[in-house]
Design an enzyme around this catalytic site. Structure first.
Site, PDB file in Angstrom:
ATOM      1  N   LYS A  83       9.574  -0.754  14.365  1.00  0.00           N
ATOM      2  CA  LYS A  83      10.155  -0.431  13.049  1.00  0.00           C
ATOM      3  C   LYS A  83      11.273   0.593  13.210  1.00  0.00           C
ATOM      4  O   LYS A  83      12.346   0.463  12.634  1.00  0.00           O
ATOM      5  CB  LYS A  83       9.088   0.182  12.128  1.00  0.00           C
ATOM      6  N   GLY A 138      -4.755  -1.835   5.116  1.00  0.00           N
ATOM      7  CA  GLY A 138      -3.948  -2.971   4.648  1.00  0.00           C
ATOM      8  C   GLY A 138      -4.606  -4.313   4.918  1.00  0.00           C
ATOM      9  O   GLY A 138      -4.701  -5.182   4.042  1.00  0.00           O
ATOM     10  N   ARG A 139      -5.112  -4.505   6.142  1.00  0.00           N
ATOM     11  CA  ARG A 139      -5.680  -5.815   6.502  1.00  0.00           C
ATOM     12  C   ARG A 139      -7.094  -6.009   5.951  1.00  0.00           C
ATOM     13  O   ARG A 139      -7.717  -7.042   6.193  1.00  0.00           O
ATOM     14  CB  ARG A 139      -5.630  -6.006   8.018  1.00  0.00           C
ATOM     15  N   GLU A 158      -4.450  -6.611  15.025  1.00  0.00           N
ATOM     16  CA  GLU A 158      -3.927  -5.307  14.607  1.00  0.00           C
ATOM     17  C   GLU A 158      -5.041  -4.256  14.680  1.00  0.00           C
ATOM     18  O   GLU A 158      -4.782  -3.066  14.821  1.00  0.00           O
ATOM     19  CB  GLU A 158      -3.342  -5.379  13.184  1.00  0.00           C
ATOM     20  N   HIS A 186      -4.616 -32.946  18.168  1.00  0.00           N
ATOM     21  CA  HIS A 186      -3.464 -33.732  18.614  1.00  0.00           C
ATOM     22  C   HIS A 186      -2.329 -32.832  19.066  1.00  0.00           C
ATOM     23  O   HIS A 186      -1.176 -33.273  19.130  1.00  0.00           O
ATOM     24  CB  HIS A 186      -3.011 -34.661  17.477  1.00  0.00           C
ATOM     25  N   LYS A 208       0.843  -1.203   0.000  1.00  0.00           N
ATOM     26  CA  LYS A 208       0.000   0.000   0.000  1.00  0.00           C
ATOM     27  C   LYS A 208       0.879   1.255   0.000  1.00  0.00           C
ATOM     28  O   LYS A 208       0.706   2.148  -0.809  1.00  0.00           O
ATOM     29  CB  LYS A 208      -0.913  -0.032   1.223  1.00  0.00           C
ATOM     30  N   GLU A 223      10.578  -4.601   4.559  1.00  0.00           N
ATOM     31  CA  GLU A 223      10.685  -6.008   4.152  1.00  0.00           C
ATOM     32  C   GLU A 223      10.349  -6.176   2.672  1.00  0.00           C
ATOM     33  O   GLU A 223      11.064  -6.843   1.919  1.00  0.00           O
ATOM     34  CB  GLU A 223       9.696  -6.874   4.958  1.00  0.00           C
TER      35      GLU A 223
END
Ligand code: F6P
Length: 544
Positions: free
Chosen positions: A510, A265-266, A351, A382, A204, A210
């Site tokens: 950050k 973003g999400r 978030e 399990h 965005k 990253e």
């Protein structure tokens, strides 16, 4: 105390009634409990009868929703008010799902027209790649798609591509690179070939460290292995709101698919961030995904609270989180195709609502967002289900399952369904001491051992679950399911008084990482606490 003191106090006193009330008794007393506490929308059946609730609980929770003016707040979001106040933005992911003949004017601009113009551009590109018309520099069709992005620019597209694999065009291979750990991109670069790979740089902001690092590495790999600057346009496209940064990176803005700052973003998989999804399942199925989400939007905005899937899930989360002290909520999809669903919901929920300050800047006086986690069933059974059944904490869970398999094979689907349903039954019923003792006696266990052994075999039960069941996990249903969780998070955020649409909490880490990066690159630690210096020095000496 919450911003809704009367409703809160009423719920607090009502909760005391449930201290000794077991769900077993509630079911025994009411054969119609399933009918009363289950509801359907968009092809999804929500069974919420295995909760510690009665009619009064639902009325009191609905009164809380009323007091928080959930419907009014939702209307403000849907019409484009700037409800993301700390970033002064509208929140309009719902506009991404509006049909082409709708209109929504925000600040004098018809956002639906904008959305559909970009969707057409993205769809045309999608068709060219899928039918082999879009060629790499040497004339080969695209076979590998590498989505480079992180957070919302990765988790949503990755989760949906995995969930809708039965619709995937199988001669295209999809890869997702997110982690700045060089291992992630290196492993992908080992299996793709330069002539038939398309990189989608999805960000965005186009400033995320990253993503830009991975994108530069991919670009360099391309140039080092036979590609040249003139060929970049055939192999790199961008999805972003930031055209300046995209062209600075070296991607032709003709190969950029834009979206807008009012898409969080999400919440962005519905926008051109979903390009990898389109490429995987095709435009028609992507439209079905949007249609499912749109139908859930309408359900959310129109349906009364006590029949409203996202509102019910949100209110039950508040009921346990704020009145039973539950801090952890499990997502258990009994569907291998949903193996990234919990990871996706972690960002969506945590978030959005992992915050301690309210919109007006005051402290949040009540617990806000819980820890969200999970794994697909039956694997989770399990691993961590032991703690759900017999741990000291109360943990709530959503079970998600399709009645029909996409891959019918022998008894697999019946076994999957049986396990899913049985877990909710076991968590609700539990097993009493008398039942455990009777079982051991029937199994002819030495009577001297029974008192201690029986204690270990007791299950308290009374552990709440929701079950979401639908016919098949198709694009429409998945769209509705995701939108349902988006709105659940919205409702909870409103009840807790939060801004669910910013994410300042990721900023400090950050900033400090860029300081430490400079120190690692210069070879000496700066001013920090002793622990931080110790770790920097260890890293420096290991790499000398
Ligand atoms: O750091 C968190 C975050 O801002 C998320 O909210 C977002 O989804 C992710 O980073 C990626 O951001 P972008 O798409 O701008 O690269």
């Amino acid at each position: 105390m919450s911003a809704h003191p009367n409703e809160w106090l009423a719920l607090e006193s009502h909760q005391r009634e449930f201290a000794t009330q077991h769900m077993r008794e509630l079911f025994a007393a009411d054969p119609g409990r399933f009918e009363r506490f289950s509801t359907q929308a968009c092809g999804i059946l929500l069974d919420f009868s295995k909760n510690r609730i009665n009619d009064t609980t639902m009325q009191l929770l609905a009164a809380l929703a009323e007091s928080a003016d959930i419907r009014g707040e939702a209307q403000r979001m849907f019409r484009g008010d700037r409800i993301n106040t700390t970033e002064d933005r509208s929140v309009l992911h719902t506009a991404l799902r509006l049909p082409a003949d709708a209109s929504l004017s925000v600040d004098g601009v018809d956002v639906v027209a904008q959305v559909h113009a970009v969707a057409e551009q993205t769809a045309a590109f999608t068709d060219r790649v899928r039918n082999g018309e879009w060629k790499g520099y040497s004339g080969k069709a695209i076979k590998h798609i590498v989505n480079i992005g992180i957070g919302g620019s990765d988790l949503g597209p990755l989760m949906v591509c995995e969930a809708l694999k039965p619709w995937q065009q199988r001669d295209l291979n999809f890869h997702f690179v997110s982690n700045v750990d060089g291992t992630h991109i290196s492993e992908v670069l080992k299996v793709i070939d330069i002539e038939s790979t398309l990189f989608i740089v999805a960000s965005k902001t186009f400033t995320t460290q990253e993503t830009l690092t991975n994108a530069h590495t991919a670009r360099q790999w391309f140039l080092d292995n036979g590609g040249n600057e003139d060929n970049i346009a055939r192999h790199f496209v961008a999805v972003s709101t930031n055209s300046e940064a995209v062209s600075e990176f070296g991607i032709d803005t003709d190969n950029m698919f834009r979206f807008w700052d009012w898409v969080g973003g999400r919440y962005s998989l519905w926008s051109s961030i979903g390009l990898s999804i389109r490429l995987s399942i095709g435009n028609e199925q992507f439209d079905n995904l949007l249609a499912g989400a749109h139908e859930m939007d309408r359900h959310f905005i129109e349906e009364e609270y006590t029949q409203n899937l996202p509102v019910i899930l949100a209110l039950l989360g508040v009921w346990y989180g704020n009145f039973f002290g539950v801090r952890s909520h499990v997502i258990a999809p009994y569907d291998q195709y949903l193996h990234r669903f919990a990871a996706y919901l972690q960002q969506l929920d945590m978030e959005s609502n992992g915050k301690a300050v309210q919109i007006d800047g005051s402290d949040c006086q009540v617990s806000s967002g819980p820890v969200i986690w999970g794994e697909p069933g039956t694997n989770g059974q399990h691993a961590f289900f032991q703690l759900l059944h017999q741990g000291t904490e109360l943990i709530t869970a959503d079970f998600i399952v399709a009645a029909k398999s996409q891959n019918p094979r022998g008894r697999h689907q019946q076994m999957l369904l049986a396990n899913c349903i049985a877990q909710t039954e076991a968590l609700m019923r539990g097993k009493t001491l008398a039942e455990a003792e009777a079982e051991l006696t029937a199994a002819k266990v030495d009577s001297g051992k029974i008192p201690v052994l029986a204690r270990h075999k007791v299950f308290s039960g009374n552990r709440p679950t929701n079950t979401l069941i639908f016919e098949q996990l198709d694009p429409f249903t998945l769209g509705a399911l995701i939108a349902m969780y988006e709105h659940k998070v919205f409702v909870q955020g409103k009840i807790w008084g939060l801004n669910s649409f910013d994410q300042w909490g990721v900023e400090l880490g950050k900033a400090l990482a860029s300081n430490i990066l400079a120190e690692l690159e210069s070879g000496s630690a700066g001013e920090h606490d002793a622990s931080t210096i110790g770790l920097i020095n260890y890293s420096l000496s290991a790499n000398r």
